[in-house]
Design a protein around this motif. Sequence first.
Motif, PDB file in Angstrom:
ATOM      1  N   TYR A 172       0.853  -1.189   0.000  1.00 21.15           N
ATOM      2  CA  TYR A 172       0.000   0.000   0.000  1.00 21.15           C
ATOM      3  C   TYR A 172       0.883   1.232   0.000  1.00 21.15           C
ATOM      4  N   TYR A 173       0.305   2.326  -0.526  1.00 26.02           N
ATOM      5  CA  TYR A 173       1.034   3.584  -0.679  1.00 26.02           C
ATOM      6  C   TYR A 173       0.213   4.708  -0.081  1.00 26.02           C
ATOM      7  N   GLY A 204      -5.659  -5.277   4.584  1.00 30.12           N
ATOM      8  CA  GLY A 204      -5.199  -4.418   5.664  1.00 30.12           C
ATOM      9  C   GLY A 204      -6.079  -3.224   5.949  1.00 30.12           C
ATOM     10  N   GLY A 205      -7.292  -3.197   5.376  1.00 32.62           N
ATOM     11  CA  GLY A 205      -8.204  -2.092   5.633  1.00 32.62           C
ATOM     12  C   GLY A 205      -8.124  -1.037   4.540  1.00 32.62           C
ATOM     13  N   ASP A 206      -8.577   0.158   4.855  1.00 30.43           N
ATOM     14  CA  ASP A 206      -8.686   1.247   3.887  1.00 30.43           C
ATOM     15  C   ASP A 206      -7.384   2.041   3.816  1.00 30.43           C
ATOM     16  N   THR A 207      -6.750   2.027   2.649  1.00 30.51           N
ATOM     17  CA  THR A 207      -5.551   2.823   2.399  1.00 30.51           C
ATOM     18  C   THR A 207      -5.762   3.591   1.092  1.00 30.51           C
ATOM     19  N   VAL A 246      -7.987   1.556  -5.273  1.00 27.20           N
ATOM     20  CA  VAL A 246      -7.977   2.977  -4.943  1.00 27.20           C
ATOM     21  C   VAL A 246      -9.193   3.294  -4.074  1.00 27.20           C
ATOM     22  N   ASP A 247      -8.942   3.815  -2.900  1.00 26.48           N
ATOM     23  CA  ASP A 247     -10.022   4.304  -2.046  1.00 26.48           C
ATOM     24  C   ASP A 247     -10.150   5.797  -2.298  1.00 26.48           C
ATOM     25  N   TYR A 248     -11.202   6.182  -3.030  1.00 34.50           N
ATOM     26  CA  TYR A 248     -11.337   7.564  -3.490  1.00 34.50           C
ATOM     27  C   TYR A 248     -11.498   8.558  -2.346  1.00 34.50           C
TER      28      TYR A 248
END
Length: 282
Positions: A172-173, A204-207, A246-248
Motif C-alpha cells: 500500500y502507498y 489491511g483495511g482502507d488505504t 484505490v479508495d477515493y
Amino acid sequence: MVGTRAMEIPSANEQIIESYADAVGRLADAMGSGVRTISLVTPNGGEFYSPQSMHTGIHSQKAMIEHCYASMDAGIVTVDAYSGLREHADEYIYFRTDHHWTQLGAYYAYQKFCEAAGFEAVALDRFQTGVYENFVGSMYTFTKGYPQSETLYNNPDTLTYYLPIYETHAKYYADASLQNGVAVSVVYTQLPESTTNKYLCYIGGDTPVCVIESAAEGGTCIVLKESYGNAFVPFLVDHYQTVYVVDYRYYGGSVSALAKAKGVTDVLFVNNLSAIRGGYQM
C-alpha cells in the motif's frame, strides 16, 4: 435492530445518486474507449432483513440501484449484484454486528461480476478458507451506550475468509506517487488477538492505494471503492495480473492518469448503496 442484527436503512436521494452515475460516466470519458468501465452497486443488509417498511418506498435499495444504473451512460457495464445477493439472502452474507457484507456475500456479487465482465468465476469450493471468531463490528460501536449494544456484544459474528487461488504480492502507498510502499497481505490469516476489527484482514483495511501483483494471467484493473470493496478484491486477483485498489476517500491523484500510465484495461467501481447516495462521497 431485528433480533441480534443491526442494519443501516438508507433513504433515496435521486439527485446524489444521479451525480454518482455522472461521475462514473465522466471518468469513463476521461480514460477513453480503450478502458472498460464497470459499475457494481451493492445493497446493504437492511434491504433483506429489516421490516418491509424499511426496504420499500423511499427505502427500496433495489429501486435506488435500478435508478442509478438507468442514469449511467450506455457504455458502462453494470453488474446485477442485487439478484445474486437476494437469491442467497438466507445464507450468512451480511454481518449482524457490522455494516459490511461477509466475504461469502462478496462472492455472490463476484459471480455476477464475472457474468457481466466475461470471466469464469472460480467455484467456491476451490478456495482455502479460515475463520476468525468473536467479531463484534461497527454496529456495536455505533450503538454503544444504548441497551441494544449489549445484544450485539453478546452475539458476536464469525468472519470466514477465502484465500486467492494464485500467489500474490501487495503493497500500500500513502499517495499517488506510489513511492515507499509498505508490504500487505491480500488476506491476513493471523491477525493479532488484540485486533477487534476482524474486517481488517482484507488488504489491511482502507488505504489510499494498494497495488497487488498476481501470478494469474490477465490484464490490469483499477478498483475504485469504499470499504465494501475490501472483501471483494481477493476474488479479482484470480483474473488480473495487476490490481490497483484505490479508495477515493483518501487518494489524491488522478485516476484517469493512473489508468493511462499503467496500461489499465478495466476500471471497476465497487460501492454499497449507502455510499453512492451520500453527499460526502460525491
